[in-house]
Design a protein around this motif. Sequence first.
Motif, PDB file in Angstrom:
ATOM      1  N   LYS A  65       0.848  -1.164  -0.034  1.00  0.00           N
ATOM      2  CA  LYS A  65       0.037   0.116  -0.025  1.00  0.00           C
ATOM      3  C   LYS A  65       0.910   1.202  -0.115  1.00  0.00           C
ATOM      4  O   LYS A  65       1.926   1.425   0.751  1.00  0.00           O
ATOM      5  CB  LYS A  65      -0.733  -0.097   1.294  1.00  0.00           C
ATOM      6  N   PHE A  66       0.667   2.054  -1.001  1.00  0.00           N
ATOM      7  CA  PHE A  66       1.457   3.584  -1.090  1.00  0.00           C
ATOM      8  C   PHE A  66       0.769   4.303   0.072  1.00  0.00           C
ATOM      9  O   PHE A  66      -0.804   4.257   0.257  1.00  0.00           O
ATOM     10  CB  PHE A  66       1.222   4.077  -2.271  1.00  0.00           C
ATOM     11  N   ASN A  67       1.297   5.417   0.502  1.00  0.00           N
ATOM     12  CA  ASN A  67       0.936   6.326   1.449  1.00  0.00           C
ATOM     13  C   ASN A  67       0.055   7.333   0.223  1.00  0.00           C
ATOM     14  O   ASN A  67       0.409   7.275  -0.877  1.00  0.00           O
ATOM     15  CB  ASN A  67       1.951   7.027   2.274  1.00  0.00           C
ATOM     16  N   SER A  68      -0.583   8.479   0.627  1.00  0.00           N
ATOM     17  CA  SER A  68      -1.296   9.472  -0.358  1.00  0.00           C
ATOM     18  C   SER A  68      -0.248  10.191  -1.334  1.00  0.00           C
ATOM     19  O   SER A  68      -0.669  10.360  -2.352  1.00  0.00           O
ATOM     20  CB  SER A  68      -2.278  10.149   0.358  1.00  0.00           C
ATOM     21  N   GLU A  69       0.986  10.296  -0.636  1.00  0.00           N
ATOM     22  CA  GLU A  69       1.848  11.040  -1.565  1.00  0.00           C
ATOM     23  C   GLU A  69       2.826  10.411  -2.337  1.00  0.00           C
ATOM     24  O   GLU A  69       3.474  10.892  -3.123  1.00  0.00           O
ATOM     25  CB  GLU A  69       2.799  12.008  -0.394  1.00  0.00           C
ATOM     26  N   GLY A  70       2.637   9.020  -2.367  1.00  0.00           N
ATOM     27  CA  GLY A  70       3.553   8.047  -2.997  1.00  0.00           C
ATOM     28  C   GLY A  70       4.938   8.271  -2.846  1.00  0.00           C
ATOM     29  O   GLY A  70       5.874   7.851  -3.396  1.00  0.00           O
ATOM     30  N   THR A  71       5.258   8.652  -1.333  1.00  0.00           N
ATOM     31  CA  THR A  71       6.440   8.533  -0.971  1.00  0.00           C
ATOM     32  C   THR A  71       7.211   7.373  -0.248  1.00  0.00           C
ATOM     33  O   THR A  71       8.178   7.054  -0.169  1.00  0.00           O
ATOM     34  CB  THR A  71       6.796   9.750  -0.006  1.00  0.00           C
ATOM     35  N   GLN A  72       6.112   6.313   0.155  1.00  0.00           N
ATOM     36  CA  GLN A  72       6.277   5.201   0.872  1.00  0.00           C
ATOM     37  C   GLN A  72       5.464   4.175   0.151  1.00  0.00           C
ATOM     38  O   GLN A  72       4.223   4.404   0.135  1.00  0.00           O
ATOM     39  CB  GLN A  72       6.199   5.318   2.233  1.00  0.00           C
ATOM     40  N   ALA A  73       6.132   2.751   0.026  1.00  0.00           N
ATOM     41  CA  ALA A  73       5.225   1.823   0.114  1.00  0.00           C
ATOM     42  C   ALA A  73       5.387   0.880   1.098  1.00  0.00           C
ATOM     43  O   ALA A  73       6.614   0.116   1.376  1.00  0.00           O
ATOM     44  CB  ALA A  73       5.950   1.152  -1.420  1.00  0.00           C
ATOM     45  N   TRP A  74       4.241   0.549   1.624  1.00  0.00           N
ATOM     46  CA  TRP A  74       4.224  -0.363   3.191  1.00  0.00           C
ATOM     47  C   TRP A  74       4.062  -1.835   2.580  1.00  0.00           C
ATOM     48  O   TRP A  74       2.803  -1.899   1.737  1.00  0.00           O
ATOM     49  CB  TRP A  74       3.139   0.112   3.857  1.00  0.00           C
ATOM     50  N   ILE A  75       4.701  -2.770   2.979  1.00  0.00           N
ATOM     51  CA  ILE A  75       4.467  -4.131   2.330  1.00  0.00           C
ATOM     52  C   ILE A  75       4.570  -5.063   3.522  1.00  0.00           C
ATOM     53  O   ILE A  75       5.186  -4.942   4.548  1.00  0.00           O
ATOM     54  CB  ILE A  75       5.844  -4.648   1.554  1.00  0.00           C
ATOM     55  N   SER A  76       3.488  -5.933   3.623  1.00  0.00           N
ATOM     56  CA  SER A  76       3.509  -7.069   4.676  1.00  0.00           C
ATOM     57  C   SER A  76       4.433  -8.390   4.259  1.00  0.00           C
ATOM     58  O   SER A  76       4.037  -8.670   3.026  1.00  0.00           O
ATOM     59  CB  SER A  76       1.952  -7.487   4.996  1.00  0.00           C
ATOM     60  N   PHE A  77       4.946  -8.786   4.921  1.00  0.00           N
ATOM     61  CA  PHE A  77       5.616 -10.034   4.636  1.00  0.00           C
ATOM     62  C   PHE A  77       5.161 -11.153   5.744  1.00  0.00           C
ATOM     63  O   PHE A  77       5.143 -11.007   6.938  1.00  0.00           O
ATOM     64  CB  PHE A  77       7.242  -9.952   5.184  1.00  0.00           C
ATOM     65  N   HIS A  78       4.450 -12.143   5.108  1.00  0.00           N
ATOM     66  CA  HIS A  78       3.821 -13.081   5.806  1.00  0.00           C
ATOM     67  C   HIS A  78       4.611 -14.104   6.436  1.00  0.00           C
ATOM     68  O   HIS A  78       4.313 -14.693   7.599  1.00  0.00           O
ATOM     69  CB  HIS A  78       2.826 -13.847   4.943  1.00  0.00           C
ATOM     70  N   GLY A  79       5.966 -14.340   6.218  1.00  0.00           N
ATOM     71  CA  GLY A  79       6.729 -15.160   6.538  1.00  0.00           C
ATOM     72  C   GLY A  79       6.862 -16.358   6.049  1.00  0.00           C
ATOM     73  O   GLY A  79       6.067 -17.101   5.403  1.00  0.00           O
ATOM     74  N   SER A  80       8.257 -17.044   6.273  1.00  0.00           N
ATOM     75  CA  SER A  80       8.641 -18.301   5.778  1.00  0.00           C
ATOM     76  C   SER A  80       8.040 -19.672   6.307  1.00  0.00           C
ATOM     77  O   SER A  80       7.503 -19.695   7.446  1.00  0.00           O
ATOM     78  CB  SER A  80       9.987 -18.474   5.780  1.00  0.00           C
ATOM     79  N   TRP A  81       8.116 -20.566   5.437  1.00  0.00           N
ATOM     80  CA  TRP A  81       7.525 -21.749   6.183  1.00  0.00           C
ATOM     81  C   TRP A  81       8.404 -23.075   5.805  1.00  0.00           C
ATOM     82  O   TRP A  81       8.468 -23.987   6.380  1.00  0.00           O
ATOM     83  CB  TRP A  81       6.048 -22.387   5.119  1.00  0.00           C
TER      84      TRP A  81
ATOM     85  N   GLU B  44      15.450 -23.250   7.170  1.00  0.00           N
ATOM     86  CA  GLU B  44      15.843 -23.315   8.470  1.00  0.00           C
ATOM     87  C   GLU B  44      15.806 -22.648   9.508  1.00  0.00           C
ATOM     88  O   GLU B  44      15.271 -22.812  10.629  1.00  0.00           O
ATOM     89  CB  GLU B  44      17.139 -23.807   8.284  1.00  0.00           C
ATOM     90  N   GLU B  45      15.774 -21.242   9.222  1.00  0.00           N
ATOM     91  CA  GLU B  45      15.669 -20.050  10.135  1.00  0.00           C
ATOM     92  C   GLU B  45      14.615 -19.217   9.678  1.00  0.00           C
ATOM     93  O   GLU B  45      14.652 -18.742   8.601  1.00  0.00           O
ATOM     94  CB  GLU B  45      16.916 -19.290  10.246  1.00  0.00           C
ATOM     95  N   PRO B  46      13.443 -19.365  10.436  1.00  0.00           N
ATOM     96  CA  PRO B  46      12.258 -18.545  10.065  1.00  0.00           C
ATOM     97  C   PRO B  46      12.731 -16.952   9.672  1.00  0.00           C
ATOM     98  O   PRO B  46      13.623 -16.560  10.309  1.00  0.00           O
ATOM     99  CB  PRO B  46      11.361 -18.589  11.054  1.00  0.00           C
ATOM    100  N   ILE B  47      12.186 -16.449   8.660  1.00  0.00           N
ATOM    101  CA  ILE B  47      12.460 -14.915   8.380  1.00  0.00           C
ATOM    102  C   ILE B  47      11.075 -14.169   7.778  1.00  0.00           C
ATOM    103  O   ILE B  47       9.950 -15.162   7.293  1.00  0.00           O
ATOM    104  CB  ILE B  47      13.364 -15.063   7.184  1.00  0.00           C
ATOM    105  N   GLY B  48      11.044 -12.994   7.799  1.00  0.00           N
ATOM    106  CA  GLY B  48       9.723 -12.431   7.461  1.00  0.00           C
ATOM    107  C   GLY B  48       8.883 -12.092   8.807  1.00  0.00           C
ATOM    108  O   GLY B  48       9.433 -11.481   9.689  1.00  0.00           O
ATOM    109  N   TYR B  49       7.701 -12.263   8.480  1.00  0.00           N
ATOM    110  CA  TYR B  49       6.585 -11.902   9.765  1.00  0.00           C
ATOM    111  C   TYR B  49       6.780 -10.571  10.339  1.00  0.00           C
ATOM    112  O   TYR B  49       6.889 -10.353  11.289  1.00  0.00           O
ATOM    113  CB  TYR B  49       7.220 -12.850  11.093  1.00  0.00           C
ATOM    114  N   LYS B  50       6.464  -9.604   9.268  1.00  0.00           N
ATOM    115  CA  LYS B  50       6.900  -8.093   9.642  1.00  0.00           C
ATOM    116  C   LYS B  50       6.328  -7.284   8.756  1.00  0.00           C
ATOM    117  O   LYS B  50       5.784  -7.757   7.505  1.00  0.00           O
ATOM    118  CB  LYS B  50       8.409  -7.999   9.691  1.00  0.00           C
ATOM    119  N   LEU B  51       6.070  -6.056   9.147  1.00  0.00           N
ATOM    120  CA  LEU B  51       5.679  -5.012   7.972  1.00  0.00           C
ATOM    121  C   LEU B  51       6.727  -4.108   7.802  1.00  0.00           C
ATOM    122  O   LEU B  51       7.425  -3.433   8.847  1.00  0.00           O
ATOM    123  CB  LEU B  51       4.488  -4.198   8.737  1.00  0.00           C
ATOM    124  N   SER B  52       7.088  -3.720   6.520  1.00  0.00           N
ATOM    125  CA  SER B  52       8.225  -2.965   6.203  1.00  0.00           C
ATOM    126  C   SER B  52       7.787  -1.958   5.289  1.00  0.00           C
ATOM    127  O   SER B  52       6.678  -1.677   4.992  1.00  0.00           O
ATOM    128  CB  SER B  52       9.200  -3.634   5.547  1.00  0.00           C
TER     129      SER B  52
END
Length: 493
Positions: free
Chosen positions: A336-352, A355-363
């Motif tokens: 999702k972009f903010n209204s000015e288009g200066t940032q794109a927010w991305i949800s990372f659901h996480g690995s399955w 060996e070492e889990p990764i993701g599970y975050k909002l960036s």
Amino acid sequence: MDKNIIASLAFLVVSISAQSSSISGTESCSSTLTAAYSGPSVASGYVARLVANGLDSPRGIKFDNDGNLLVVEEGVGITALSFDDDGGSCVTVASQDTIITDVTLNHGIELSSDGGTLYASNSDKLYSWSYSGAERQVTSEASTLVENMEGTDHTSRTLLLSRAAPGMIVVNRGSFGNIDFEARDIESGHSQVKAFNITGITSPLDFNGDGVLLGWGLRNNVGIAEEPNGGGIWAVENSGDRLNRSGEDIHENNPAEELNFLGYLNGTESPNQGQNFGYPDCFSAWEVDDLPDFQGQTGEQFAPNDQNSTNNDQICGERIPPRLVFDSHMAPLDIKFNSEGTQAWISFHGSWNREEPIGYKLSVVEFANGEPVEPSDSRTAAVDIVSNPDLSACPSACFRPVGLAWDGNGRLFMSSDWTGEIYMITRIEGTLDSATERPNGTGTTDTSTSASTGDASAESPSSTASDSTATSARRIDSMGALAVVVCALAFFL
């Protein structure tokens, strides 16, 4: 000045500070939900508050024009949540109503700009309903707009209603399995993103035969967004699993997840639009040192398995590359972009399967002039804002981000399907969605974090932190510093 007078002043300042601390502790939400796991870590200057729980696998989310949050509950249908809301960080659910009961709906949701038409999808069809936000209910039977999208494995049909080209809706159709060789055929309709003009249609459109092709060879671009300034279509891709190259298992750190640019719907030309992005024959590199005999760099495409005349890195270099890449197996599901288009927010659901889990975050990824700020070989483009503090507990004891939605107050809401929750992310000061906002106001992010249950804030570790609490806390810090100075004077005089 007499030492006794200075010491008395110091005692008075400390006493006032303590009283202020006691007062600030009461400035909290009347109701605060608590997660059943370690609460999120949050970048400095942000607050993440748990505002709803007890949902059934919430996926796509969207605010209607009356401030209700519409939630696709996988296996249930669509639910409308209304909130008691102070306009800041204190938000609690006031009502919860199931407005559509349909167990096949699984992810996609959209709403017309006037708020009168609701769109949702299952693995095979795109539907619409007349909708009233004031009444929190649909006011018509479902109409089928697009059909013939059935598939296996990747069944989310993400929806994006274009604002730059009114009447056009974008739909993602993922691959049939991990490696879907039918996606090599453009006529198959597999692993494609298309746009459909749904204005005034009287019979369902066919996914394969109708629509505008934005890209193919796209394994599973679940998250799709329109950049608000130029109208560019951007998508985040879940890349392949269990890959090998030259007889070696490379799946731990390759291939990369992708941010792809798919062109425009407003008539602007782009060399990317409608082209082959490589899948199932080509993937993007993340950890190049783990790729045998690869001469490229992060973000460039490579061929898996053994190289031959029809499967090699040179051919992959002729496909459309991603604009950015992210660490492998993080599974981006929304953008999702903010209204000015200066940032794109991305949800990372996480690995399955790592060996070492990764993701599970909002960036967040910084944008300028319709493009990411970072170069295509960057490994630091995504800056973490909300994350799980202990990835070793994932996925069983972690939130898993899926859908994102902006509300009318510039606050970002995030669903977590595994935990049945909705989080709200705000700034401690100012509005999250603002043209001048950067993660710490300077274009970079202070990654200092704090973990709590229910409500997390890097400024205040309290599980009931709010904007007013944080402001009071800063006043207390200033008064405490003054007390230290006065005490030091008393010591030396």
